[in-house]
Scaffold this motif. Structure first.
Motif, PDB file in Angstrom:
ATOM      1  N   ARG A   6       0.786  -1.231   0.000  1.00 23.18           N
ATOM      2  CA  ARG A   6       0.000   0.000   0.000  1.00 23.18           C
ATOM      3  C   ARG A   6       0.818   1.281   0.000  1.00 23.18           C
ATOM      4  O   ARG A   6       0.370   2.312  -0.477  1.00 23.18           O
ATOM      5  CB  ARG A   6      -0.917   0.001   1.218  1.00 23.18           C
ATOM      6  CG  ARG A   6      -1.958  -1.077   1.123  1.00 23.18           C
ATOM      7  CD  ARG A   6      -3.041  -0.885   2.164  1.00 23.18           C
ATOM      8  NE  ARG A   6      -4.016  -1.943   1.999  1.00 23.18           N
ATOM      9  CZ  ARG A   6      -4.259  -2.855   2.900  1.00 23.18           C
ATOM     10  NH1 ARG A   6      -3.635  -2.837   4.045  1.00 23.18           N
ATOM     11  NH2 ARG A   6      -5.168  -3.792   2.669  1.00 23.18           N
ATOM     12  N   ARG A   7       2.004   1.245   0.567  1.00 27.25           N
ATOM     13  CA  ARG A   7       2.810   2.461   0.729  1.00 27.25           C
ATOM     14  C   ARG A   7       4.280   2.196   0.382  1.00 27.25           C
ATOM     15  O   ARG A   7       5.174   2.585   1.112  1.00 27.25           O
ATOM     16  CB  ARG A   7       2.732   2.946   2.172  1.00 27.25           C
ATOM     17  CG  ARG A   7       1.357   3.236   2.673  1.00 27.25           C
ATOM     18  CD  ARG A   7       1.082   4.723   2.574  1.00 27.25           C
ATOM     19  NE  ARG A   7      -0.186   5.037   3.184  1.00 27.25           N
ATOM     20  CZ  ARG A   7      -1.220   5.464   2.506  1.00 27.25           C
ATOM     21  NH1 ARG A   7      -1.140   5.603   1.207  1.00 27.25           N
ATOM     22  NH2 ARG A   7      -2.344   5.754   3.102  1.00 27.25           N
ATOM     23  N   THR A  61       6.561   5.453  -0.019  1.00 29.53           N
ATOM     24  CA  THR A  61       6.635   6.163   1.258  1.00 29.53           C
ATOM     25  C   THR A  61       7.472   5.378   2.265  1.00 29.53           C
ATOM     26  O   THR A  61       8.337   5.946   2.947  1.00 29.53           O
ATOM     27  CB  THR A  61       5.218   6.409   1.819  1.00 29.53           C
ATOM     28  OG1 THR A  61       4.478   7.167   0.866  1.00 29.53           O
ATOM     29  CG2 THR A  61       5.262   7.127   3.145  1.00 29.53           C
ATOM     30  N   ALA A  62       7.229   4.086   2.358  1.00 26.79           N
ATOM     31  CA  ALA A  62       7.977   3.254   3.302  1.00 26.79           C
ATOM     32  C   ALA A  62       9.454   3.187   2.928  1.00 26.79           C
ATOM     33  O   ALA A  62      10.331   3.255   3.798  1.00 26.79           O
ATOM     34  CB  ALA A  62       7.381   1.848   3.357  1.00 26.79           C
ATOM     35  N   THR A  63       9.734   3.076   1.636  1.00 30.72           N
ATOM     36  CA  THR A  63      11.124   3.030   1.181  1.00 30.72           C
ATOM     37  C   THR A  63      11.845   4.330   1.510  1.00 30.72           C
ATOM     38  O   THR A  63      12.955   4.316   2.056  1.00 30.72           O
ATOM     39  CB  THR A  63      11.196   2.739  -0.326  1.00 30.72           C
ATOM     40  OG1 THR A  63      10.522   1.509  -0.605  1.00 30.72           O
ATOM     41  CG2 THR A  63      12.639   2.645  -0.803  1.00 30.72           C
ATOM     42  N   LEU A  64      11.221   5.444   1.192  1.00 30.07           N
ATOM     43  CA  LEU A  64      11.826   6.743   1.502  1.00 30.07           C
ATOM     44  C   LEU A  64      12.026   6.923   3.001  1.00 30.07           C
ATOM     45  O   LEU A  64      13.063   7.434   3.442  1.00 30.07           O
ATOM     46  CB  LEU A  64      10.977   7.880   0.936  1.00 30.07           C
ATOM     47  CG  LEU A  64      11.025   8.057  -0.577  1.00 30.07           C
ATOM     48  CD1 LEU A  64       9.951   9.033  -1.043  1.00 30.07           C
ATOM     49  CD2 LEU A  64      12.407   8.520  -1.006  1.00 30.07           C
ATOM     50  N   ALA A  65      11.043   6.505   3.791  1.00 34.51           N
ATOM     51  CA  ALA A  65      11.156   6.632   5.251  1.00 34.51           C
ATOM     52  C   ALA A  65      12.325   5.806   5.782  1.00 34.51           C
ATOM     53  O   ALA A  65      13.108   6.291   6.617  1.00 34.51           O
ATOM     54  CB  ALA A  65       9.853   6.212   5.919  1.00 34.51           C
ATOM     55  N   LEU A  68      11.511  -3.946   0.311  1.00 35.88           N
ATOM     56  CA  LEU A  68      10.782  -2.886  -0.377  1.00 35.88           C
ATOM     57  C   LEU A  68      11.360  -2.601  -1.757  1.00 35.88           C
ATOM     58  O   LEU A  68      10.627  -2.443  -2.737  1.00 35.88           O
ATOM     59  CB  LEU A  68      10.776  -1.619   0.476  1.00 35.88           C
ATOM     60  CG  LEU A  68      10.032  -1.724   1.810  1.00 35.88           C
ATOM     61  CD1 LEU A  68      10.290  -0.501   2.667  1.00 35.88           C
ATOM     62  CD2 LEU A  68       8.547  -1.954   1.598  1.00 35.88           C
ATOM     63  N   MET A  69      12.678  -2.560  -1.842  1.00 33.66           N
ATOM     64  CA  MET A  69      13.302  -2.250  -3.135  1.00 33.66           C
ATOM     65  C   MET A  69      13.155  -3.405  -4.125  1.00 33.66           C
ATOM     66  O   MET A  69      12.991  -3.176  -5.326  1.00 33.66           O
ATOM     67  CB  MET A  69      14.756  -1.859  -2.923  1.00 33.66           C
ATOM     68  CG  MET A  69      14.861  -0.521  -2.178  1.00 33.66           C
ATOM     69  SD  MET A  69      16.520   0.046  -1.954  1.00 33.66           S
ATOM     70  CE  MET A  69      16.708   0.986  -3.456  1.00 33.66           C
ATOM     71  N   PHE A  78       8.841   3.437  -8.763  1.00 36.28           N
ATOM     72  CA  PHE A  78       7.777   3.005  -7.854  1.00 36.28           C
ATOM     73  C   PHE A  78       6.418   3.054  -8.539  1.00 36.28           C
ATOM     74  O   PHE A  78       5.534   3.793  -8.130  1.00 36.28           O
ATOM     75  CB  PHE A  78       7.770   3.878  -6.605  1.00 36.28           C
ATOM     76  CG  PHE A  78       9.017   3.756  -5.789  1.00 36.28           C
ATOM     77  CD1 PHE A  78       9.157   2.747  -4.852  1.00 36.28           C
ATOM     78  CD2 PHE A  78      10.071   4.639  -5.965  1.00 36.28           C
ATOM     79  CE1 PHE A  78      10.320   2.611  -4.112  1.00 36.28           C
ATOM     80  CE2 PHE A  78      11.242   4.523  -5.231  1.00 36.28           C
ATOM     81  CZ  PHE A  78      11.360   3.506  -4.299  1.00 36.28           C
ATOM     82  N   PRO A  79       6.244   2.250  -9.597  1.00 37.92           N
ATOM     83  CA  PRO A  79       4.943   2.260 -10.251  1.00 37.92           C
ATOM     84  C   PRO A  79       3.868   1.691  -9.310  1.00 37.92           C
ATOM     85  O   PRO A  79       4.180   0.877  -8.442  1.00 37.92           O
ATOM     86  CB  PRO A  79       5.151   1.370 -11.474  1.00 37.92           C
ATOM     87  CG  PRO A  79       6.311   0.508 -11.129  1.00 37.92           C
ATOM     88  CD  PRO A  79       7.163   1.307 -10.191  1.00 37.92           C
TER      89      PRO A  79
END
Length: 172
Positions: A51-52, A55-59, A98-99, A168-169
């Motif tokens: 879902r995120r 956002t989660a990767t950047l965080a 995540l990546m 991040f499509p």
């Protein structure tokens, strides 16, 4: 690639860093705390990847950068080293998941190739980070390790932030 380079610049040489920092804790304890955090990071990635993802990767990339900066600033504090190791471990547990998910989403027609490239890139990054960390250690000492790693992670944050559409499509 900057992410993996950044992680392994310091992780490979965590023992001399902990010894120089002189906290009243062993390298084994720091690595154990790092491992506990890593398990939490995998859990976090599991609940946020669908879902995120961006956002989660950047965080987590930003948190990893802050952890490395804290090692540079507060590396002589046992509490700071342990808290930093736990949070940094969390990022190390979550970011790969995540990546890798982002890579598969970016190449939905060929997820096997995306995964193969991810694994190959991770291995190259581990070797490169170890070499870069060794060079930093030899030339400037252990104090340079967290700053070198933080600079690489900051580059990874910027790269991920700029990769909004292609990196991040959205999920199908």
């Amino acid at each position: 690639m900057a992410t993996v380079l950044g992680f392994y610049v310091l992780y490979t040489y965590i023992a001399p860093f902990v010894e120089r920092a002189g906290p009243d804790v062993s390298t084994g304890t720091v690595l154990f705390v790092f491992g506990l955090g890593s398990m939490g990071g995998v859990w976090f990635a599991g609940i946020t990847a669908d879902r995120r993802l961006r956002t989660a990767t950047l965080a987590l990339l930003a948190l990893a950068t802050l952890c490395l900066v804290s090692f540079g600033l507060f590396g002589h504090s046992t509490a700071a080293v342990l808290l930093g190791a736990f949070l940094w471990g969390g990022t190390h547990g979550g970011i790969p998941t995540l990546m890798q998910t982002a890579g598969v989403r970016a190449a939905p027609q060929d997820p096997d190739t995306a995964n193969s490239l991810w694994v190959t890139g991770w291995n190259i990054g581990m070797a490169g980070g170890s070499l870069l960390g060794g060079a930093a250690l030899t030339r400037t000492g252990t104090g340079a390790l967290p700053w070198t790693a933080a600079a690489l992670l900051a580059a990874a944050v910027l790269t991920a932030a700029l990769a909004r559409r292609n990196g991040f499509p959205p999920a199908d």
